[in-house]
Design a protein around this motif. Structure first.
Motif, PDB file in Angstrom:
ATOM      1  N   VAL A  68       0.811  -1.221   0.000  1.00 21.76           N
ATOM      2  CA  VAL A  68       0.000   0.000   0.000  1.00 21.76           C
ATOM      3  C   VAL A  68       0.845   1.272   0.000  1.00 21.76           C
ATOM      4  O   VAL A  68       0.302   2.367  -0.074  1.00 21.76           O
ATOM      5  CB  VAL A  68      -0.981   0.045   1.189  1.00 21.76           C
ATOM      6  N   THR A  69       2.158   1.136   0.076  1.00 20.78           N
ATOM      7  CA  THR A  69       3.029   2.307  -0.058  1.00 20.78           C
ATOM      8  C   THR A  69       3.611   2.409  -1.461  1.00 20.78           C
ATOM      9  O   THR A  69       4.422   3.300  -1.726  1.00 20.78           O
ATOM     10  CB  THR A  69       4.179   2.262   0.973  1.00 20.78           C
ATOM     11  N   ALA A  71       2.954   3.252  -5.221  1.00 23.02           N
ATOM     12  CA  ALA A  71       1.980   3.955  -6.056  1.00 23.02           C
ATOM     13  C   ALA A  71       1.630   3.167  -7.312  1.00 23.02           C
ATOM     14  O   ALA A  71       0.480   3.194  -7.771  1.00 23.02           O
ATOM     15  CB  ALA A  71       2.523   5.338  -6.429  1.00 23.02           C
ATOM     16  N   LEU A  74      -0.813   0.375  -6.407  1.00 20.12           N
ATOM     17  CA  LEU A  74      -2.128   0.951  -6.121  1.00 20.12           C
ATOM     18  C   LEU A  74      -2.851   1.333  -7.411  1.00 20.12           C
ATOM     19  O   LEU A  74      -4.057   1.110  -7.550  1.00 20.12           O
ATOM     20  CB  LEU A  74      -1.976   2.174  -5.220  1.00 20.12           C
ATOM     21  N   HIS A  93      -9.412  -2.577   5.632  1.00 26.89           N
ATOM     22  CA  HIS A  93      -8.044  -2.088   5.815  1.00 26.89           C
ATOM     23  C   HIS A  93      -7.532  -2.651   7.139  1.00 26.89           C
ATOM     24  O   HIS A  93      -7.904  -2.179   8.211  1.00 26.89           O
ATOM     25  CB  HIS A  93      -8.039  -0.557   5.837  1.00 26.89           C
ATOM     26  N   HIS A 120       2.990   6.380   6.844  1.00 29.84           N
ATOM     27  CA  HIS A 120       2.648   6.006   5.464  1.00 29.84           C
ATOM     28  C   HIS A 120       1.915   4.667   5.434  1.00 29.84           C
ATOM     29  O   HIS A 120       0.848   4.531   4.825  1.00 29.84           O
ATOM     30  CB  HIS A 120       3.921   5.945   4.621  1.00 29.84           C
ATOM     31  N   TYR A 124      -1.792   6.882   6.166  1.00 27.58           N
ATOM     32  CA  TYR A 124      -2.061   7.364   4.811  1.00 27.58           C
ATOM     33  C   TYR A 124      -2.598   6.246   3.921  1.00 27.58           C
ATOM     34  O   TYR A 124      -3.368   6.498   2.993  1.00 27.58           O
ATOM     35  CB  TYR A 124      -0.779   7.947   4.215  1.00 27.58           C
ATOM     36  N   SER A 125      -2.222   5.008   4.235  1.00 26.37           N
ATOM     37  CA  SER A 125      -2.653   3.879   3.402  1.00 26.37           C
ATOM     38  C   SER A 125      -4.160   3.691   3.407  1.00 26.37           C
ATOM     39  O   SER A 125      -4.718   3.120   2.460  1.00 26.37           O
ATOM     40  CB  SER A 125      -1.966   2.593   3.855  1.00 26.37           C
ATOM     41  N   LYS A 127      -6.340   6.093   3.135  1.00 25.05           N
ATOM     42  CA  LYS A 127      -6.760   6.951   2.026  1.00 25.05           C
ATOM     43  C   LYS A 127      -6.338   6.347   0.700  1.00 25.05           C
ATOM     44  O   LYS A 127      -7.128   6.268  -0.257  1.00 25.05           O
ATOM     45  CB  LYS A 127      -6.162   8.346   2.203  1.00 25.05           C
ATOM     46  N   SER A 128      -5.084   5.876   0.604  1.00 29.86           N
ATOM     47  CA  SER A 128      -4.560   5.333  -0.652  1.00 29.86           C
ATOM     48  C   SER A 128      -5.371   4.136  -1.126  1.00 29.86           C
ATOM     49  O   SER A 128      -5.730   4.027  -2.302  1.00 29.86           O
ATOM     50  CB  SER A 128      -3.096   4.920  -0.474  1.00 29.86           C
ATOM     51  N   ALA A 132      -7.881   3.982  -4.393  1.00 23.87           N
ATOM     52  CA  ALA A 132      -7.589   2.996  -5.435  1.00 23.87           C
ATOM     53  C   ALA A 132      -8.810   2.136  -5.750  1.00 23.87           C
ATOM     54  O   ALA A 132      -9.021   1.737  -6.902  1.00 23.87           O
ATOM     55  CB  ALA A 132      -6.425   2.108  -4.995  1.00 23.87           C
ATOM     56  N   CYS A 170      -8.068  10.426   9.727  1.00 30.59           N
ATOM     57  CA  CYS A 170      -8.152  10.127   8.293  1.00 30.59           C
ATOM     58  C   CYS A 170      -9.498   9.515   7.942  1.00 30.59           C
ATOM     59  O   CYS A 170     -10.100   9.858   6.915  1.00 30.59           O
ATOM     60  CB  CYS A 170      -7.012   9.188   7.906  1.00 30.59           C
TER      61      CYS A 170
END
Length: 258
Positions: A68-69, A71, A74, A93, A120, A124-125, A127-128, A132, A170
């Motif tokens: 998940v880090t 890009a 994703l 998640h 991260h 943040y993952s 959101k990522s 995605a 988040c």
């Protein structure tokens, strides 16, 4: 008919049969869902564990490699999922990671690089991963993340506690921005459990040891099923107007002052 009948659910974080995510996937299948899994970095391990789900070894869910880090991975995720199902109805998640230097009482001396890595992967993952998966959630759906109550400072949890506080914030902002697309975002804050993630936290037993004494309902660190059931309930249509919430599954410890 189960409460997830006909739904396609993506579950991250299945490492062993002790993982909360494994039990989410298991109960989701029992409730009628078609489940897909992601794995990183040990895809082979997740594939072996997937064969122990109710679908059996011959119909185990597909396992998609996902960091998940990363890009690129994703960006490729919607196409990888579309190889198996046309749409998604839910995403779990169950991801959290931090360097050892960010835990164990080193709070005042942890470098930004290590703090950033924890944020991260663990914050943040959410959101990522959600962004995605959004192209496959045109009909709306539910995102559920795993949390550990970040309203207090826990012994030796350090920057992972900060990352979880960020995860909670988040989730609220995500709920605000994806709500118009019919997507709900909620967290399940479980009490301490004997999971693979817990084994990497210095002082885990110190926290877990007093949990049962403080919990009005009692607490079993070896039983991830209550937390998994809460996740499955939030993935279902039984919470159609609930978003941005944190559901505590901790035996009631969060309500106890002293």
């Amino acid at each position: 008919m189960g409460i997830l009948e006909g739904k396609n659910i993506l579950v991250t974080g299945v490492l062993t049969q002790d993982s909360i995510a494994f039990h989410v996937a298991k109960i989701a299948q029992e409730q009628g869902a078609q489940v897909l899994l992601t794995a990183y970095p040990r895809r082979g391990l997740t594939e072996r564990i997937a064969r122990r789900l109710p679908s059996g070894p011959d119909a185990a869910p597909p396992v998609i490699e996902l960091d998940v880090t990363n890009a690129t991975q994703l960006a490729e995720l919607p196409d990888r999922i579309s190889e198996h199902v046309p749409t998604l109805d839910g995403v779990v998640h169950a991801i959290g990671a931090a360097p050892q230097t960010a835990l164990g009482g080193n709070f005042l001396h942890t470098s930004w690089d290590d703090v950033g890595a924890a944020m991260h992967a663990s914050t943040y993952s959410l959101k990522s991963l959600t962004v995605a998966c959004l192209p496959l959630m045109k009909g709306g759906g539910s995102v559920v993340g795993l949390d550990f109550d970040a309203s207090q400072a826990w012994p030796l949890y350090d920057w992972m506690g900060v990352a979880k506080a960020g995860l909670e914030a988040c989730s609220r902002y995500l709920a605000r921005y994806v709500g118009p697309q019919g997507v709900r975002v909620n967290l399940v804050a479980a009490g301490p459990l004997d999971t693979p993630a817990a084994k990497g936290i210095p002082g885990f037993q110190e926290v877990a040891g007093v949990w049962g004494d403080r919990a009005p309902l009692g607490w079993n660190t070896a039983d991830p099923v209550p937390a998994a059931k809460a996740c499955v309930a939030l993935l279902s249509d039984w919470f159609p107007s609930t978003t941005g919430e944190i559901v505590h599954v901790d035996g009631g410890v969060n309500i106890i002052g002293a």
